[in-house]
Design a protein around this motif. Structure first.
Motif, PDB file in Angstrom:
ATOM      1  N   THR A  87      52.750  35.588  28.216  1.00 43.00           N
ATOM      2  CA  THR A  87      53.340  34.869  29.599  1.00 43.00           C
ATOM      3  C   THR A  87      53.656  33.530  29.249  1.00 43.00           C
ATOM      4  OG1 THR A  87      51.059  33.930  30.373  1.00 43.00           O
ATOM      5  CG2 THR A  87      51.635  36.235  31.006  1.00 43.00           C
ATOM      6  N   LYS A  88      53.143  32.732  28.307  1.00 42.51           N
ATOM      7  CA  LYS A  88      53.315  31.294  28.104  1.00 42.51           C
ATOM      8  C   LYS A  88      52.530  30.356  29.141  1.00 42.51           C
ATOM      9  CE  LYS A  88      57.441  31.857  25.140  1.00 42.51           C
ATOM     10  NZ  LYS A  88      57.141  33.045  24.710  1.00 42.51           N
ATOM     11  N   HIS A  89      51.796  31.072  29.851  1.00 45.11           N
ATOM     12  CA  HIS A  89      50.838  30.388  30.736  1.00 45.11           C
ATOM     13  C   HIS A  89      49.502  30.552  30.716  1.00 45.11           C
ATOM     14  CE1 HIS A  89      54.595  28.420  32.976  1.00 45.11           C
ATOM     15  NE2 HIS A  89      55.153  29.633  32.460  1.00 45.11           N
ATOM     16  N   PRO A  90      48.880  30.428  29.664  1.00 43.69           N
ATOM     17  CA  PRO A  90      47.526  30.940  29.403  1.00 43.69           C
ATOM     18  C   PRO A  90      46.404  30.248  30.379  1.00 43.69           C
ATOM     19  CG  PRO A  90      48.189  29.408  27.549  1.00 43.69           C
ATOM     20  CD  PRO A  90      49.151  29.829  28.373  1.00 43.69           C
ATOM     21  N   GLU A  91      46.875  29.064  30.959  1.00 44.98           N
ATOM     22  CA  GLU A  91      46.176  28.179  31.714  1.00 44.98           C
ATOM     23  C   GLU A  91      45.851  28.907  33.075  1.00 44.98           C
ATOM     24  OE1 GLU A  91      50.304  27.202  32.714  1.00 44.98           O
ATOM     25  OE2 GLU A  91      49.393  27.445  30.980  1.00 44.98           O
ATOM     26  N   SER A  92      46.753  29.992  33.402  1.00 47.85           N
ATOM     27  CA  SER A  92      46.559  30.616  34.557  1.00 47.85           C
ATOM     28  C   SER A  92      45.611  31.655  34.653  1.00 47.85           C
ATOM     29  CB  SER A  92      48.099  31.065  35.045  1.00 47.85           C
ATOM     30  OG  SER A  92      48.872  30.086  35.106  1.00 47.85           O
ATOM     31  N   PHE A  93      45.060  32.022  33.485  1.00 47.27           N
ATOM     32  CA  PHE A  93      44.118  33.090  33.254  1.00 47.27           C
ATOM     33  C   PHE A  93      42.755  32.574  32.877  1.00 47.27           C
ATOM     34  CE2 PHE A  93      48.728  34.343  33.209  1.00 47.27           C
ATOM     35  CZ  PHE A  93      48.645  35.375  34.062  1.00 47.27           C
ATOM     36  N   THR A  94      41.949  33.432  33.184  1.00 45.80           N
ATOM     37  CA  THR A  94      40.529  33.379  32.588  1.00 45.80           C
ATOM     38  C   THR A  94      40.063  34.691  32.319  1.00 45.80           C
ATOM     39  OG1 THR A  94      39.993  31.548  34.141  1.00 45.80           O
ATOM     40  CG2 THR A  94      38.086  32.650  33.090  1.00 45.80           C
ATOM     41  N   ILE A  95      39.690  34.961  30.966  1.00 46.44           N
ATOM     42  CA  ILE A  95      39.300  36.244  30.450  1.00 46.44           C
ATOM     43  C   ILE A  95      38.008  36.296  30.300  1.00 46.44           C
ATOM     44  CG2 ILE A  95      39.683  37.733  28.702  1.00 46.44           C
ATOM     45  CD1 ILE A  95      42.376  36.383  28.236  1.00 46.44           C
ATOM     46  N   LEU A  96      37.228  37.242  30.906  1.00 46.12           N
ATOM     47  CA  LEU A  96      35.856  37.488  30.749  1.00 46.12           C
ATOM     48  C   LEU A  96      35.506  38.871  30.319  1.00 46.12           C
ATOM     49  CD1 LEU A  96      34.370  36.132  34.258  1.00 46.12           C
ATOM     50  CD2 LEU A  96      34.563  34.953  31.826  1.00 46.12           C
ATOM     51  N   LYS A  97      34.553  38.769  28.881  1.00 42.97           N
ATOM     52  CA  LYS A  97      34.312  40.167  28.462  1.00 42.97           C
ATOM     53  C   LYS A  97      32.960  40.556  29.123  1.00 42.97           C
ATOM     54  CE  LYS A  97      33.270  42.592  24.217  1.00 42.97           C
ATOM     55  NZ  LYS A  97      32.018  43.336  24.687  1.00 42.97           N
ATOM     56  N   MET A  98      32.857  41.289  29.974  1.00 39.71           N
ATOM     57  CA  MET A  98      31.573  41.568  30.633  1.00 39.71           C
ATOM     58  C   MET A  98      31.727  42.951  31.512  1.00 39.71           C
ATOM     59  SD  MET A  98      30.805  38.621  33.521  1.00 39.71           S
ATOM     60  CE  MET A  98      30.799  37.454  32.232  1.00 39.71           C
ATOM     61  N   PRO A  99      30.634  43.515  31.739  1.00 39.47           N
ATOM     62  CA  PRO A  99      30.711  44.650  32.903  1.00 39.47           C
ATOM     63  C   PRO A  99      31.047  44.113  34.123  1.00 39.47           C
ATOM     64  CG  PRO A  99      28.551  44.887  31.436  1.00 39.47           C
ATOM     65  CD  PRO A  99      29.108  43.595  31.012  1.00 39.47           C
ATOM     66  N   VAL A 100      31.381  45.164  35.006  1.00 40.66           N
ATOM     67  CA  VAL A 100      31.857  44.517  36.459  1.00 40.66           C
ATOM     68  C   VAL A 100      30.747  44.306  37.070  1.00 40.66           C
ATOM     69  CG1 VAL A 100      32.688  45.669  38.499  1.00 40.66           C
ATOM     70  CG2 VAL A 100      33.822  45.898  36.465  1.00 40.66           C
ATOM     71  N   ALA A 101      29.625  44.936  37.087  1.00 40.82           N
ATOM     72  CA  ALA A 101      28.318  44.365  37.941  1.00 40.82           C
ATOM     73  C   ALA A 101      27.667  43.128  37.541  1.00 40.82           C
ATOM     74  CB  ALA A 101      27.229  45.524  37.607  1.00 40.82           C
ATOM     75  N   LYS A 102      27.900  42.467  36.081  1.00 39.83           N
ATOM     76  CA  LYS A 102      27.515  41.409  35.601  1.00 39.83           C
ATOM     77  C   LYS A 102      28.323  40.311  36.262  1.00 39.83           C
ATOM     78  CE  LYS A 102      26.085  38.763  31.437  1.00 39.83           C
ATOM     79  NZ  LYS A 102      26.126  38.934  29.949  1.00 39.83           N
ATOM     80  N   ALA A 103      29.741  40.680  36.224  1.00 35.27           N
ATOM     81  CA  ALA A 103      30.831  39.910  36.412  1.00 35.27           C
ATOM     82  C   ALA A 103      30.591  39.545  38.222  1.00 35.27           C
ATOM     83  CB  ALA A 103      32.215  40.401  36.485  1.00 35.27           C
ATOM     84  N   ILE A 104      30.206  40.484  38.785  1.00 33.38           N
ATOM     85  CA  ILE A 104      30.123  40.404  40.420  1.00 33.38           C
ATOM     86  C   ILE A 104      28.805  39.208  40.253  1.00 33.38           C
ATOM     87  CG2 ILE A 104      29.150  41.362  42.273  1.00 33.38           C
ATOM     88  CD1 ILE A 104      30.724  43.936  41.677  1.00 33.38           C
ATOM     89  N   ASP A 105      27.854  39.437  39.779  1.00 29.58           N
ATOM     90  CA  ASP A 105      26.572  38.737  39.691  1.00 29.58           C
ATOM     91  C   ASP A 105      27.071  37.272  39.449  1.00 29.58           C
ATOM     92  OD1 ASP A 105      24.980  40.628  40.769  1.00 29.58           O
ATOM     93  OD2 ASP A 105      24.252  41.117  38.578  1.00 29.58           O
ATOM     94  N   HIS A 106      27.739  37.255  38.424  1.00 36.00           N
ATOM     95  CA  HIS A 106      28.361  35.708  37.860  1.00 36.00           C
ATOM     96  C   HIS A 106      29.104  35.119  38.868  1.00 36.00           C
ATOM     97  CE1 HIS A 106      30.302  33.100  35.042  1.00 36.00           C
ATOM     98  NE2 HIS A 106      31.461  33.653  35.667  1.00 36.00           N
ATOM     99  N   PHE A 107      30.111  35.757  39.551  1.00 38.73           N
ATOM    100  CA  PHE A 107      30.849  35.058  40.524  1.00 38.73           C
ATOM    101  C   PHE A 107      30.028  34.559  41.857  1.00 38.73           C
ATOM    102  CE2 PHE A 107      34.271  37.838  38.513  1.00 38.73           C
ATOM    103  CZ  PHE A 107      34.827  36.763  37.696  1.00 38.73           C
TER     104      PHE A 107
END
Length: 188
Positions: A87-107
């Motif tokens: 995309t040439k716009h990596p600043e527009s994205f955050t990539i997280l490696k984790m299961p969805v349940a853990k991501a929900i808790d994280h947010f």
């Protein structure tokens, strides 16, 4: 597989190697975004079960300010990183490696909320109803925010999903797409 519309229109995306992911077909993706947008004026997107990152990348291409792309598989994360680089716009994205349940808790812990949540879970492992409830409890979706869910036809949604208004349900072959809007009156 490509970006359908917007700033990154026509950009070809890499697929995840192996058979662990099932990318959304371009025609279905185009229809999905036409139902919820088709364009955005800023906002924050969350792409759960991101796979290739195609849905989150499409959302940013169509005007979302940024997107968080979540997946638990190493091969998917590697592909998402490659596609974000394209995309040439990596600043527009955050990539997280984790299961969805853990991501929900994280947010929830970070008190982070989104204007758009995109979900395309593996058809064999769908926990959509429970996850929709978790979004409400964790305040992951702003009032009036939308959730777009692609699932197999075997998921039967209840008539009423607490915290949401059903906007649309559409079927495409073996898939169904449900679009929900977060009720403003239910948000505390």
């Amino acid at each position: 597989m490509r970006v359908i519309s917007g700033a990154f229109r026509g950009m070809r995306l890499n697929a995840v190697s192996g058979n662990q992911t099932r990318p959304t077909a371009d025609k279905v993706k185009e229809s999905m975004f036409n139902m919820i947008g088709p364009y955005f004026d800023g906002g924050h997107a969350l792409d759960l079960y991101a796979g290739t990152g195609a849905l989150g990348i499409e959302a940013v291409s169509r005007g979302m300010r940024d997107a968080v792309l979540v997946d638990r598989q190493y091969a998917a994360i590697k592909t998402i990183k490659a596609n974000v680089t394209l995309t040439k716009h990596p600043e527009s994205f955050t990539i997280l490696k984790m299961p969805v349940a853990k991501a929900i808790d994280h947010f929830a812990a970070a008190e982070q909320s989104f204007d758009l949540i995109l979900m395309d879970p593996p058809y064999a492992q769908q926990h959509v109803i429970a996850q929709l409830a978790a979004f409400v409890t964790a305040h992951l979706l702003v009032p009036g925010g939308r959730v777009l869910v692609e699932t197999g036809l075997d998921i039967v949604y209840p008539e009423i999903i607490p915290g949401y208004t059903k906007l649309r349900r559409q079927t495409y072959g073996v898939a169904q797409v449900l679009i929900l809007e977060r009720n403003e009156e239910d948000h505390d």
